[in-house]
Write a protein that holds these residues in place. Structure first.
Motif, PDB file in Angstrom:
ATOM      1  N   GLN A 173       0.849  -1.197   0.000  1.00 54.60           N
ATOM      2  CA  GLN A 173       0.000   0.000   0.000  1.00 54.60           C
ATOM      3  C   GLN A 173       0.884   1.247   0.000  1.00 54.60           C
ATOM      4  O   GLN A 173       1.668   1.465   0.920  1.00 54.60           O
ATOM      5  CB  GLN A 173      -0.891  -0.011   1.235  1.00 54.60           C
ATOM      6  CG  GLN A 173      -1.913   1.112   1.243  1.00 54.60           C
ATOM      7  CD  GLN A 173      -2.590   1.233   2.602  1.00 54.60           C
ATOM      8  OE1 GLN A 173      -1.922   1.362   3.612  1.00 54.60           O
ATOM      9  NE2 GLN A 173      -3.907   1.183   2.607  1.00 54.60           N
ATOM     10  N   LYS A 182      -4.630  19.831   0.776  1.00 54.67           N
ATOM     11  CA  LYS A 182      -5.580  19.547   1.861  1.00 54.67           C
ATOM     12  C   LYS A 182      -6.565  18.428   1.511  1.00 54.67           C
ATOM     13  O   LYS A 182      -7.775  18.548   1.738  1.00 54.67           O
ATOM     14  CB  LYS A 182      -6.338  20.810   2.256  1.00 54.67           C
ATOM     15  CG  LYS A 182      -5.438  21.837   2.894  1.00 54.67           C
ATOM     16  CD  LYS A 182      -6.162  23.113   3.171  1.00 54.67           C
ATOM     17  CE  LYS A 182      -5.213  24.153   3.749  1.00 54.67           C
ATOM     18  NZ  LYS A 182      -5.797  25.466   3.844  1.00 54.67           N
ATOM     19  N   THR A 183      -6.037  17.378   0.916  1.00 55.10           N
ATOM     20  CA  THR A 183      -6.914  16.264   0.553  1.00 55.10           C
ATOM     21  C   THR A 183      -6.765  15.090   1.512  1.00 55.10           C
ATOM     22  O   THR A 183      -7.438  14.081   1.350  1.00 55.10           O
ATOM     23  CB  THR A 183      -6.606  15.765  -0.877  1.00 55.10           C
ATOM     24  OG1 THR A 183      -5.211  15.528  -0.982  1.00 55.10           O
ATOM     25  CG2 THR A 183      -7.030  16.774  -1.921  1.00 55.10           C
ATOM     26  N   GLY A 184      -5.874  15.216   2.475  1.00 55.06           N
ATOM     27  CA  GLY A 184      -5.692  14.140   3.449  1.00 55.06           C
ATOM     28  C   GLY A 184      -4.744  13.059   2.961  1.00 55.06           C
ATOM     29  O   GLY A 184      -3.943  13.295   2.060  1.00 55.06           O
ATOM     30  N   ILE A 185      -4.894  11.884   3.553  1.00 54.07           N
ATOM     31  CA  ILE A 185      -4.017  10.757   3.189  1.00 54.07           C
ATOM     32  C   ILE A 185      -4.637  10.000   2.021  1.00 54.07           C
ATOM     33  O   ILE A 185      -5.801   9.619   2.070  1.00 54.07           O
ATOM     34  CB  ILE A 185      -3.813   9.817   4.399  1.00 54.07           C
ATOM     35  CG1 ILE A 185      -3.189  10.589   5.574  1.00 54.07           C
ATOM     36  CG2 ILE A 185      -2.941   8.625   4.024  1.00 54.07           C
ATOM     37  CD1 ILE A 185      -3.214   9.854   6.904  1.00 54.07           C
ATOM     38  N   ASN A 187      -4.337   6.665  -0.256  1.00 50.70           N
ATOM     39  CA  ASN A 187      -3.730   5.333  -0.315  1.00 50.70           C
ATOM     40  C   ASN A 187      -3.962   4.688  -1.666  1.00 50.70           C
ATOM     41  O   ASN A 187      -4.962   4.966  -2.340  1.00 50.70           O
ATOM     42  CB  ASN A 187      -4.334   4.428   0.760  1.00 50.70           C
ATOM     43  CG  ASN A 187      -3.955   4.871   2.157  1.00 50.70           C
ATOM     44  OD1 ASN A 187      -2.850   5.348   2.381  1.00 50.70           O
ATOM     45  ND2 ASN A 187      -4.864   4.724   3.093  1.00 50.70           N
ATOM     46  N   GLU A 189      -3.652   0.657  -2.993  1.00 46.43           N
ATOM     47  CA  GLU A 189      -3.277  -0.713  -2.640  1.00 46.43           C
ATOM     48  C   GLU A 189      -3.046  -1.537  -3.898  1.00 46.43           C
ATOM     49  O   GLU A 189      -3.858  -1.510  -4.823  1.00 46.43           O
ATOM     50  CB  GLU A 189      -4.375  -1.353  -1.791  1.00 46.43           C
ATOM     51  CG  GLU A 189      -3.907  -2.631  -1.133  1.00 46.43           C
ATOM     52  CD  GLU A 189      -4.903  -3.153  -0.114  1.00 46.43           C
ATOM     53  OE1 GLU A 189      -4.765  -2.821   1.066  1.00 46.43           O
ATOM     54  OE2 GLU A 189      -5.828  -3.871  -0.521  1.00 46.43           O
TER      55      GLU A 189
ATOM     56  N   MET B  48      -9.087   7.263   8.047  1.00 41.96           N
ATOM     57  CA  MET B  48      -8.250   8.444   7.780  1.00 41.96           C
ATOM     58  C   MET B  48      -8.251   9.389   8.977  1.00 41.96           C
ATOM     59  O   MET B  48      -7.228  10.016   9.277  1.00 41.96           O
ATOM     60  CB  MET B  48      -8.699   9.191   6.524  1.00 41.96           C
ATOM     61  CG  MET B  48      -7.656  10.201   6.076  1.00 41.96           C
ATOM     62  SD  MET B  48      -7.995  10.928   4.480  1.00 41.96           S
ATOM     63  CE  MET B  48      -8.860  12.389   4.969  1.00 41.96           C
ATOM     64  N   ASP B  51      -5.781   7.990  11.377  1.00 42.80           N
ATOM     65  CA  ASP B  51      -4.405   8.155  10.862  1.00 42.80           C
ATOM     66  C   ASP B  51      -3.935   9.598  11.016  1.00 42.80           C
ATOM     67  O   ASP B  51      -2.813   9.849  11.455  1.00 42.80           O
ATOM     68  CB  ASP B  51      -4.334   7.731   9.388  1.00 42.80           C
ATOM     69  CG  ASP B  51      -4.471   6.226   9.221  1.00 42.80           C
ATOM     70  OD1 ASP B  51      -4.385   5.511  10.246  1.00 42.80           O
ATOM     71  OD2 ASP B  51      -4.682   5.768   8.090  1.00 42.80           O
ATOM     72  N   LEU B  52      -4.811  10.537  10.647  1.00 40.20           N
ATOM     73  CA  LEU B  52      -4.429  11.956  10.740  1.00 40.20           C
ATOM     74  C   LEU B  52      -4.244  12.368  12.204  1.00 40.20           C
ATOM     75  O   LEU B  52      -3.319  13.113  12.530  1.00 40.20           O
ATOM     76  CB  LEU B  52      -5.479  12.848  10.066  1.00 40.20           C
ATOM     77  CG  LEU B  52      -5.522  12.801   8.535  1.00 40.20           C
ATOM     78  CD1 LEU B  52      -6.739  13.549   8.021  1.00 40.20           C
ATOM     79  CD2 LEU B  52      -4.270  13.387   7.914  1.00 40.20           C
ATOM     80  N   LEU B  55      -0.982  11.108  13.530  1.00 46.75           N
ATOM     81  CA  LEU B  55       0.164  11.879  13.005  1.00 46.75           C
ATOM     82  C   LEU B  55       0.323  13.201  13.766  1.00 46.75           C
ATOM     83  O   LEU B  55       1.442  13.594  14.108  1.00 46.75           O
ATOM     84  CB  LEU B  55      -0.018  12.166  11.507  1.00 46.75           C
ATOM     85  CG  LEU B  55       0.274  10.999  10.560  1.00 46.75           C
ATOM     86  CD1 LEU B  55      -0.185  11.323   9.161  1.00 46.75           C
ATOM     87  CD2 LEU B  55       1.762  10.657  10.544  1.00 46.75           C
ATOM     88  N   GLU B 113     -11.807  19.245   8.023  1.00 38.08           N
ATOM     89  CA  GLU B 113     -11.919  19.679   6.619  1.00 38.08           C
ATOM     90  C   GLU B 113     -11.531  18.537   5.671  1.00 38.08           C
ATOM     91  O   GLU B 113     -12.254  18.228   4.728  1.00 38.08           O
ATOM     92  CB  GLU B 113     -11.009  20.891   6.403  1.00 38.08           C
ATOM     93  CG  GLU B 113     -11.196  21.549   5.051  1.00 38.08           C
ATOM     94  CD  GLU B 113     -10.170  22.642   4.793  1.00 38.08           C
ATOM     95  OE1 GLU B 113      -9.364  22.948   5.695  1.00 38.08           O
ATOM     96  OE2 GLU B 113     -10.184  23.169   3.664  1.00 38.08           O
ATOM     97  N   LYS B 114     -10.380  17.914   5.971  1.00 41.87           N
ATOM     98  CA  LYS B 114      -9.879  16.847   5.092  1.00 41.87           C
ATOM     99  C   LYS B 114     -10.821  15.638   5.088  1.00 41.87           C
ATOM    100  O   LYS B 114     -11.102  15.076   4.031  1.00 41.87           O
ATOM    101  CB  LYS B 114      -8.481  16.409   5.544  1.00 41.87           C
ATOM    102  CG  LYS B 114      -7.394  17.399   5.182  1.00 41.87           C
ATOM    103  CD  LYS B 114      -6.079  16.989   5.814  1.00 41.87           C
ATOM    104  CE  LYS B 114      -5.000  18.002   5.529  1.00 41.87           C
ATOM    105  NZ  LYS B 114      -3.753  17.706   6.263  1.00 41.87           N
ATOM    106  N   TYR B 165     -10.915   4.001   1.239  1.00 39.81           N
ATOM    107  CA  TYR B 165      -9.727   4.695   1.746  1.00 39.81           C
ATOM    108  C   TYR B 165      -8.496   3.798   1.673  1.00 39.81           C
ATOM    109  O   TYR B 165      -7.434   4.225   1.220  1.00 39.81           O
ATOM    110  CB  TYR B 165      -9.980   5.135   3.191  1.00 39.81           C
ATOM    111  CG  TYR B 165      -8.750   5.648   3.897  1.00 39.81           C
ATOM    112  CD1 TYR B 165      -8.100   6.803   3.458  1.00 39.81           C
ATOM    113  CD2 TYR B 165      -8.209   4.987   4.994  1.00 39.81           C
ATOM    114  CE1 TYR B 165      -6.958   7.270   4.099  1.00 39.81           C
ATOM    115  CE2 TYR B 165      -7.077   5.445   5.634  1.00 39.81           C
ATOM    116  CZ  TYR B 165      -6.460   6.587   5.185  1.00 39.81           C
ATOM    117  OH  TYR B 165      -5.322   7.046   5.803  1.00 39.81           O
ATOM    118  N   GLU B 166      -8.631   2.552   2.111  1.00 37.56           N
ATOM    119  CA  GLU B 166      -7.474   1.651   2.153  1.00 37.56           C
ATOM    120  C   GLU B 166      -7.007   1.231   0.761  1.00 37.56           C
ATOM    121  O   GLU B 166      -5.813   1.144   0.511  1.00 37.56           O
ATOM    122  CB  GLU B 166      -7.801   0.383   2.975  1.00 37.56           C
ATOM    123  CG  GLU B 166      -8.108   0.636   4.440  1.00 37.56           C
ATOM    124  CD  GLU B 166      -6.947   1.213   5.225  1.00 37.56           C
ATOM    125  OE1 GLU B 166      -5.811   1.196   4.745  1.00 37.56           O
ATOM    126  OE2 GLU B 166      -7.195   1.702   6.353  1.00 37.56           O
TER     127      GLU B 166
END
Lengths: 203, 169
Positions: A173, A182-185, A187, A189, B48, B51-52, B55, B113-114, B165-166
């Motif tokens: 991943q 500003k879209t976040g994480i 991923n 896979e 997410m 995770d955020l 961090l 926001e994210k 997300y994953e």
């Protein structure tokens, strides 16, 4: 004697399974890798930004480096150099291709420079690869500064695989914690099934 | 005579089928699908968010520990009757505290926001996939006063959002 027979059968089985893998010529091979249906390219669209994560097998990298021509001696040498690593390309663009993401929504040259500085010097710390539940940090990072000639930005990133892994065979991943748009994480896979299905390059 | 009866029977049969079909269609049109989603659970269950938060937690904890050190330093200075240093350290503490509070608020705002930027299109996609006409977000603020769970699809949405997300799109 029984052991020898078992070994022979085992090797025959491996050879048989290898021969079952589809062989492809250069053009078809590149098309296969670039086709997102085959699971080696993942596309995430978030807030008008498109993030493309392309996994690059060794054959693909060498084909791109040799511009499609195949010199078998160079091919084997380069492949051994790449052994034990995993490579990806991350492409960022606006979905409408109207403007480079680096210039989208900025109000001054300072804003642009902040973004450029981030992608040149800092973004590598926000990218990681989880390979078989092991978190890896990049060993190679390159932001291709195209000076706004194209409306997309490209990052080439490489990782050393854990000891014993000659090439990516297990699920992995790729994760990018974007701190600019500003879209976040985000991923991506890549399943071991898709990695196993990668055809062999005919040369 | 018998022929007329058969014709009538057939006529009634066809009419019954048509009526049945029309009734079914009207019924299906009237079945508007609705779902209730617990927005707080969704936000907290989304990977997410976790995770955020993890961090940012490291950075905020470091700042918090720096503040603790300042308190101890001020106590030592006071114990040694060094009022000048104690005042200087107290000023530093007040400044560090305001920075931490500001960072904490900014981190919360940024994560919110994210996360909602990601969840909103996912909710739309989920609604379309399930053929829903309306998704109501319950957040404990009074928008949904009672929910017996019949329309609750929170866990389905959480699973759907986490899978997206994953794996990435």
């Amino acid at each position: 004697m029984k052991k020898e027979i078992n070994y022979t059968l085992f090797i025959a089985l491996i050879l048989f399974s290898l021969s079952c893998r589809n062989k492809m010529h250069a053009t078809d091979y590149v098309t296969y890798i670039n086709n997102k249906e085959h699971g080696l390219k993942k596309i995430s669209v978030i807030d008008g930004f498109e993030f493309d994560f392309q996994y690059k097998p060794y054959d693909y990298i060498i084909l791109m480096e040799q511009k499609g021509s195949i010199n078998s001696t160079d091919f084997i040498r380069r492949k051994s150099e790449l052994a034990g690593t995993a490579w990806f390309t991350i492409t960022i663009k606006r979905t409408d291709n109207s403007v480079s993401p680096m210039r989208y929504g900025i109000t001054s040259i300072d804003d642009y420079n902040v973004r450029l500085n981030y992608f040149l010097n800092k973004a590598s710390k926000d990218i990681k690869l989880v390979y078989d539940k092991i978190s890896l940090q990049p060993v190679s990072y390159l932001f291709e500064n195209n000076f706004n000639l194209t409306p997309q930005e490209t990052i080439v990133i490489g990782f050393y695989l854990p000891k014993g892994a000659n090439s990516p065979q297990k699920s992995m991943q790729l994760s990018f914690n974007d701190k600019i748009f500003k879209t976040g994480i985000i991923n991506a896979e890549f399943s071991k099934e898709d990695l196993k299905r990668i055809p062999m390059l005919a040369y | 005579m018998q022929k007329i009866h058969i014709k009538l029977l057939l006529y009634y049969l066809v009419m019954c089928v048509i009526t049945g079909f029309v009734v079914c269609e009207i019924n299906s049109m009237q079945q508007k699908k609705i779902a209730v989603i617990d927005a707080v659970k969704l936000f907290e269950g989304y990977h997410m968010t976790k995770d955020l938060e993890s961090l940012d937690k490291i950075r905020l904890q470091t700042e918090s520990k720096e503040m603790d050190s300042l308190i101890k330093m001020a106590q030592i200075a006071r114990a040694m009757h060094n009022e000048e240093d104690a005042k200087m350290i107290s000023d530093k503490y007040i400044y560090a505290k305001s920075v931490l509070e500001n960072d904490y608020a900014q981190s919360n705002h940024s994560i919110n926001e994210k996360v909602w930027k990601r969840l909103n299109p996912i909710l739309e996609e989920f609604g379309k996939k399930k053929g829903l006409h309306l998704i109501i977000g319950a957040n404990g603020m009074g928008s949904v006063l009672y929910n017996d769970g019949y329309y609750d699809l929170t866990s389905d949405v959480i699973n759907f959002a986490n899978k997206r997300y994953e794996e990435g799109n």
